[in-house]
Design an enzyme around this catalytic site. Structure first.
Site, PDB file in Angstrom:
ATOM      1  N   ASP A  76       0.863  -1.198   0.000  1.00 24.29           N
ATOM      2  CA  ASP A  76       0.000   0.000   0.000  1.00 24.29           C
ATOM      3  C   ASP A  76       0.889   1.235   0.000  1.00 24.29           C
ATOM      4  O   ASP A  76       1.949   1.247   0.647  1.00 24.29           O
ATOM      5  CB  ASP A  76      -0.864   0.038   1.279  1.00 24.29           C
ATOM      6  CG  ASP A  76      -1.822  -1.148   1.341  1.00 24.29           C
ATOM      7  OD1 ASP A  76      -1.836  -1.948   0.361  1.00 24.29           O
ATOM      8  OD2 ASP A  76      -2.512  -1.234   2.358  1.00 24.29           O
ATOM      9  N   ASP A 121      -3.272  -3.133  -1.590  1.00 25.29           N
ATOM     10  CA  ASP A 121      -3.209  -4.473  -2.209  1.00 25.29           C
ATOM     11  C   ASP A 121      -4.382  -5.352  -1.735  1.00 25.29           C
ATOM     12  O   ASP A 121      -5.280  -4.844  -1.063  1.00 25.29           O
ATOM     13  CB  ASP A 121      -1.842  -5.095  -1.959  1.00 25.29           C
ATOM     14  CG  ASP A 121      -1.617  -5.514  -0.513  1.00 25.29           C
ATOM     15  OD1 ASP A 121      -2.443  -5.110   0.342  1.00 25.29           O
ATOM     16  OD2 ASP A 121      -0.629  -6.191  -0.247  1.00 25.29           O
ATOM     17  N   SER A 123      -4.666  -7.790   0.373  1.00 24.59           N
ATOM     18  CA  SER A 123      -4.890  -8.227   1.753  1.00 24.59           C
ATOM     19  C   SER A 123      -4.323  -7.249   2.745  1.00 24.59           C
ATOM     20  O   SER A 123      -3.291  -6.624   2.498  1.00 24.59           O
ATOM     21  CB  SER A 123      -4.232  -9.598   1.982  1.00 24.59           C
ATOM     22  OG  SER A 123      -2.827  -9.447   2.065  1.00 24.59           O
ATOM     23  N   GLU A 142       9.689  32.891  -9.156  1.00 22.86           N
ATOM     24  CA  GLU A 142      10.609  32.561 -10.241  1.00 22.86           C
ATOM     25  C   GLU A 142      11.948  33.239 -10.029  1.00 22.86           C
ATOM     26  O   GLU A 142      12.982  32.809 -10.511  1.00 22.86           O
ATOM     27  CB  GLU A 142      10.032  33.014 -11.594  1.00 22.86           C
ATOM     28  CG  GLU A 142       8.828  32.232 -12.052  1.00 22.86           C
ATOM     29  CD  GLU A 142       7.529  32.792 -11.510  1.00 22.86           C
ATOM     30  OE1 GLU A 142       7.576  33.676 -10.627  1.00 22.86           O
ATOM     31  OE2 GLU A 142       6.458  32.345 -11.952  1.00 22.86           O
ATOM     32  N   ASN A 159       9.124  39.398  -9.147  1.00 26.61           N
ATOM     33  CA  ASN A 159       8.136  38.332  -9.015  1.00 26.61           C
ATOM     34  C   ASN A 159       6.767  38.938  -8.703  1.00 26.61           C
ATOM     35  O   ASN A 159       6.654  39.923  -7.997  1.00 26.61           O
ATOM     36  CB  ASN A 159       8.568  37.412  -7.872  1.00 26.61           C
ATOM     37  CG  ASN A 159       7.553  36.308  -7.667  1.00 26.61           C
ATOM     38  OD1 ASN A 159       7.294  35.550  -8.597  1.00 26.61           O
ATOM     39  ND2 ASN A 159       6.980  36.245  -6.486  1.00 26.61           N
ATOM     40  N   TYR A 160       5.738  38.307  -9.254  1.00 25.79           N
ATOM     41  CA  TYR A 160       4.380  38.655  -8.817  1.00 25.79           C
ATOM     42  C   TYR A 160       3.588  37.357  -8.780  1.00 25.79           C
ATOM     43  O   TYR A 160       4.073  36.321  -9.271  1.00 25.79           O
ATOM     44  CB  TYR A 160       3.735  39.697  -9.733  1.00 25.79           C
ATOM     45  CG  TYR A 160       3.635  39.299 -11.187  1.00 25.79           C
ATOM     46  CD1 TYR A 160       2.536  38.570 -11.651  1.00 25.79           C
ATOM     47  CD2 TYR A 160       4.633  39.665 -12.093  1.00 25.79           C
ATOM     48  CE1 TYR A 160       2.455  38.211 -12.984  1.00 25.79           C
ATOM     49  CE2 TYR A 160       4.560  39.310 -13.410  1.00 25.79           C
ATOM     50  CZ  TYR A 160       3.471  38.583 -13.867  1.00 25.79           C
ATOM     51  OH  TYR A 160       3.385  38.217 -15.168  1.00 25.79           O
ATOM     52  N   GLY A 163       3.493  34.869 -11.803  1.00 23.89           N
ATOM     53  CA  GLY A 163       4.452  35.151 -12.878  1.00 23.89           C
ATOM     54  C   GLY A 163       5.615  36.002 -12.414  1.00 23.89           C
ATOM     55  O   GLY A 163       5.817  36.204 -11.221  1.00 23.89           O
ATOM     56  N   ASP A 282      25.617  36.818 -27.864  1.00 26.13           N
ATOM     57  CA  ASP A 282      24.322  36.128 -27.828  1.00 26.13           C
ATOM     58  C   ASP A 282      23.695  36.309 -26.452  1.00 26.13           C
ATOM     59  O   ASP A 282      24.170  37.109 -25.651  1.00 26.13           O
ATOM     60  CB  ASP A 282      24.478  34.645 -28.221  1.00 26.13           C
ATOM     61  CG  ASP A 282      25.149  33.845 -27.123  1.00 26.13           C
ATOM     62  OD1 ASP A 282      25.637  34.466 -26.146  1.00 26.13           O
ATOM     63  OD2 ASP A 282      25.180  32.616 -27.233  1.00 26.13           O
ATOM     64  N   HIS A 490      50.835 145.564 -37.022  1.00 31.08           N
ATOM     65  CA  HIS A 490      50.525 146.728 -37.855  1.00 31.08           C
ATOM     66  C   HIS A 490      51.361 146.782 -39.119  1.00 31.08           C
ATOM     67  O   HIS A 490      51.076 147.558 -40.021  1.00 31.08           O
ATOM     68  CB  HIS A 490      50.606 148.038 -37.035  1.00 31.08           C
ATOM     69  CG  HIS A 490      51.998 148.532 -36.797  1.00 31.08           C
ATOM     70  ND1 HIS A 490      52.647 148.424 -35.564  1.00 31.08           N
ATOM     71  CD2 HIS A 490      52.875 149.161 -37.621  1.00 31.08           C
ATOM     72  CE1 HIS A 490      53.845 148.953 -35.659  1.00 31.08           C
ATOM     73  NE2 HIS A 490      54.010 149.411 -36.907  1.00 31.08           N
ATOM     74  N   ASP A 552      50.083 144.086 -30.594  1.00 36.54           N
ATOM     75  CA  ASP A 552      50.615 144.413 -31.924  1.00 36.54           C
ATOM     76  C   ASP A 552      51.678 143.391 -32.315  1.00 36.54           C
ATOM     77  O   ASP A 552      52.868 143.692 -32.371  1.00 36.54           O
ATOM     78  CB  ASP A 552      51.182 145.845 -31.883  1.00 36.54           C
ATOM     79  CG  ASP A 552      51.664 146.308 -33.257  1.00 36.54           C
ATOM     80  OD1 ASP A 552      51.251 145.685 -34.269  1.00 36.54           O
ATOM     81  OD2 ASP A 552      52.452 147.273 -33.300  1.00 36.54           O
ATOM     82  N   SER A 646      59.568 149.257 -37.043  1.00 37.46           N
ATOM     83  CA  SER A 646      58.467 148.452 -36.511  1.00 37.46           C
ATOM     84  C   SER A 646      58.627 146.966 -36.826  1.00 37.46           C
ATOM     85  O   SER A 646      59.116 146.591 -37.906  1.00 37.46           O
ATOM     86  CB  SER A 646      57.136 148.907 -37.106  1.00 37.46           C
ATOM     87  OG  SER A 646      56.614 149.906 -36.303  1.00 37.46           O
TER      88      SER A 646
HETATM   89  N1  ARG Z   1      55.292 152.548 -35.726  1.00 37.27           N
HETATM   90  C1  ARG Z   1      56.584 152.853 -36.192  1.00 37.27           C
HETATM   91  C2  ARG Z   1      56.876 151.988 -37.492  1.00 37.27           C
HETATM   92  O1  ARG Z   1      55.948 151.620 -38.186  1.00 37.27           O
HETATM   93  C3  ARG Z   1      57.609 152.494 -35.192  1.00 37.27           C
HETATM   94  C4  ARG Z   1      57.455 153.453 -34.036  1.00 37.27           C
HETATM   95  C5  ARG Z   1      58.429 153.289 -33.088  1.00 37.27           C
HETATM   96  N2  ARG Z   1      58.545 154.568 -32.488  1.00 37.27           N
HETATM   97  C6  ARG Z   1      59.252 154.849 -31.374  1.00 37.27           C
HETATM   98  N3  ARG Z   1      59.315 156.117 -31.086  1.00 37.27           N
HETATM   99  N4  ARG Z   1      59.821 153.916 -30.754  1.00 37.27           N
HETATM  100  O2  ARG Z   1      58.007 151.917 -37.928  1.00 37.27           O
END
Ligand code: ARG
Length: 699
Positions: A76, A121, A123, A142, A159-160, A163, A282, A490, A552, A646
């Site tokens: 058995d 069996d 007997s 798994e 695993n869950y 699956g 692979d 001048h 001048d 001058s």
């Molecule tokens: N003006 C003047 C010129 O044409 C010069 C005058 C100078 N005069 C004097 N007294 N320093 O030649």
């Protein structure tokens, strides 16, 4: 006898009418021996086939167990099995060496199917109550129970109930087999001339299920060689050539490999400028992969010889395709290529193994002939008049009429750059300025003449005569610098219309209306040393007042410069104010007493007069002596400038500097030489800034 019984048993069991099978599909259940809890009948056989869903296994446990015991459970038994495997056979009441009872142990099926067979069996010597058992479906973990290597997750397993699924580490992708983790490694481009390529994650095992492509791509002319390192481990097979993982190399038309195993391939000289590498893995195996370094070489170029007086950088025994060298010359030498001077020159090794250019030569830097200096001269200090690197020249000014503006030796050295260089001025030339106020001839002491004396030739070399084109003199002036004459404002305009005192452009004397004569001594007779110079322009002091004669002073610019000599030399501009009561010399070709013009230049020596005294003297006449004026003369009169003088110079000797400077220019006076009247002069110190700003003249 026993054998006979066995035959019977087999025989009867085949005939057994009570043998039957029960199919069970629930998630749990209960099975019992026939007739339980009474004793089970003889000769019975029942099979329970328990099936649960995929992803579960079956747990079977017994609450009660009481079967006939027999050697190896011949008679058995309860047998627990799967389709192909016996999990357990139980009989008896307690476990012995040869037989087992389930006891407290549960039987667990490996899969979702379990078959339980009960058999008795013919007997029974005693009464046995059989068994009472329960089963239930239990979840298969798994992730931990996986026996089959082929089914386990490559990286992470989740695993869950019923699956599981796999996922991959960062940077990996789950392959379509839902199990292995591959990498994306299909475009790896290498463009450097050297490099290292490895299997992914090297030297950790490379990813599974991956196809990696690598390309080394260089310019044509290079040849790539590959060298694998010692660690080389790609899954292989003892009989078949690389059936799983392998590396293949394609260079031009050649295909090398597949390679696998643990022995690295020999170095490979591909002779190609482009190499493709394929690496395939692979879905299984744990191998460390490979690492290779590559190097590109090109055709070699011939050996290079540095130029004489030059060098090549970098200096190497061998140069190959794409190598560049820079040729430069020692200091003081220049690279000459195709007749062009340059600092450096680069040449390159070409793919055909030739140099892009010849090595240029080095030529010593040459400063060439030094530039000429106006009013100066240059002499060579180095022998053979060499103008090459480190040669020396010396500049000087034409003595005694010119002096150097800068306080330097005048020595210029030819630099490595091929430029004449001075320690202080650099590449700039010195400037030669005219010597001022330093006549060659000095006055011989002659007895004082009461009303002036003829000047000695060359003692007033700055005197300028303003004359009409035909030669008629009308004013005096003084040469300052090289191109300018200071005179009275001048003198530079026509006599005024007394009804229209405002200065008009039409009143100005035009440059073509007069000339400047330098080096003059005689008034009307010509002189050996005279120089006639044309006028470029005239400039009046902007605050010149033709009524009051304030400011001048006027300037005449010459069209050409005079030649400086013993008879022509500029006067200096004042460095400081004249001393009180200083003696000054006034010169001119103006009228003398008895309204006569002199034959030669005349001069007088008179003291400067205190401004207040002069103002007082003219106060009675309602004439203003302003700050831009300076007076000179003697109280008793007699010595004075007069009409025609001058614009002419009033000078004094700066004893400290040993040079004469301009104190004033002849401007006006009440009559000439009268007692208690003084000559009035335009005061140069007062307008020096204006003069310098217009002319740029300096001492
Ligand atoms: N003006 C003047 C010129 O044409 C010069 C005058 C100078 N005069 C004097 N007294 N320093 O030649």
């Amino acid at each position: 006898m026993r054998w006979l019984l066995l035959y019977y048993a087999v025989f009867f069991s085949m005939l057994k009418a009570s043998a039957h099978t029960v199919e069970l599909n629930d998630m749990f259940g209960h099975i019992q021996s026939p007739g339980f809890p009474d004793s089970y009948p003889s000769d019975s056989e029942v099979t329970w086939n328990v099936t649960v869903p995929e992803g579960f296994r079956i747990k079977l446990y017994f609450m009660h167990f009481d079967l006939e015991s027999s050697y190896l459970c011949e008679y058995d038994y309860v047998k627990v099995e799967t389709e192909d495997q016996v999990l357990a056979t139980f009989c008896g009441r307690e476990t012995t060496d040869t037989e087992q009872t389930p006891g407290q142990e549960a039987v667990l099926s490996p899969g979702p199917f379990m078959s339980i067979t009960f058999r008795s069996d013919f007997s029974n010597e005693e009464r046995f109550t059989g068994f009472d058992a329960h089963y239930m479906a239990v979840d298969v973990d798994e992730c931990t129970d996986q026996e089959d290597e082929e089914l386990t997750c490559d990286h992470y397993c989740h695993n869950y109930i019923g699956g599981y699924y796999c996922s991959c580490r960062f940077g990996y992708l789950l392959h379509t087999d839902n199990r292995t983790c591959r990498v994306e490694c299909s475009d790896n481009l290498f463009t450097q001339r050297t490099g290292v390529i490895t299997s992914p994650d090297f030297p950790s095992p490379y990813p599974k299920s991956s196809e990696c492509f690598y390309m080394i791509s260089l310019e044509e002319g290079f040849m790539i060689s590959l060298q694998f390192e010692d660690i080389f481990d790609i899954e292989d097979h003892p009989e078949v050539s690389c059936p799983y993982d392998y590396i293949k190399i394609k260079a031009g038309p050649k295909v090398l490999g597949p390679f696998c195993g643990e022995k690295a391939p020999e170095p490979i000289d591909t002779k190609s400028h482009r190499v493709h590498i394929l690496f395939h893995s692979d879905n299984s195996g744990e191998n460390r992969g490979w690492r290779l370094s590559y190097k590109a070489t090109g055709n070699e170029c011939p050996e290079l010889q540095p130029p004489v007086h030059g060098k090549i950088e970098p200096l190497q025994a061998k140069y190959s395709f794409k190598d560049q060298v820079l040729i430069s010359c020692d200091t003081g030498y220049k690279v000459i290529k195709d007749n062009v001077e340059m600092e450096t020159f680069q040449i390159e090794c070409l793919k055909d193994g030739s140099w892009s250019n010849q090595v240029p030569i080095c030529k010593v830097a040459d400063c060439r002939a030094p530039a000429e200096l106006e009013h100066g001269l240059v002499t060579f200090s180095t022998k053979n008049n060499l103008t090459t690197y480190k040669s020396e020249v010396r500049y000087s000014c034409q003595q005694p009429y010119y002096k150097m503006l800068q306080n330097i030796t005048g020595i210029y050295t030819c630099s490595a750059q091929g430029i004449w260089m001075n320690k202080i001025l650099g590449r700039e030339l010195p400037t030669c300025l005219p010597v001022c106020g330093h006549p060659k001839f000095s006055r011989k002491l002659i007895s004082r003449i009461f009303n002036g004396r003829p000047a000695q030739k060359g003692t007033t070399p700055w005197i300028a005569m303003l004359a009409h084109p035909q030669g008629q003199p009308f004013c005096g002036g003084s040469l300052i610098g090289m191109n300018w004459v200071v005179t009275a404002a001048h003198c530079l305009h026509q006599s005024l219309d007394p009804d229209d005192p405002l200065l008009k452009d039409s009143d100005l004397i035009r440059p073509s209306d007069f000339k400047i004569i330098l080096g003059k001594h005689w008034r009307m007779r010509s002189d050996e040393n005279e120089q006639h110079l044309m006028v470029k322009r005239t400039i009046l002091h902007p605050q010149y007042n033709p009524i009051t004669f304030e400011n001048d002073v006027g300037l005449v610019e010459l069209l050409q410069s005079p030649i400086l000599n013993d008879y022509v030399m500029p006067i200096c501009l004042p460095e400081e104010l004249p001393e009180k009561g200083a003696m000054v010399i006034v010169s001119g070709w103006g009228k003398q007493f008895l309204q006569r013009f002199p034959e030669t230049l005349m001069e007088i020596e008179i003291p400067i007069v205190d401004h207040l005294i002069c103002q007082e003297a003219y106060g009675q006449l309602k004439k203003k002596v302003t700050v831009d004026m300076i007076c000179a003369g003697e109280k008793e009169g007699g010595k004075d400038a007069c009409s025609g003088d001058s614009g002419g110079p009033m000078v004094t000797l700066d004893r400290e500097r040993g040079q004469w400077y301009l104190v004033g220019t002849v401007s006006w006076g009440e009559d000439c030489g009268k007692k208690d009247r003084y000559g009035v002069y335009s005061y140069i110190s007062h307008n020096k800034n204006w003069i310098q700003s217009v002319t740029g003249v300096r001492n």
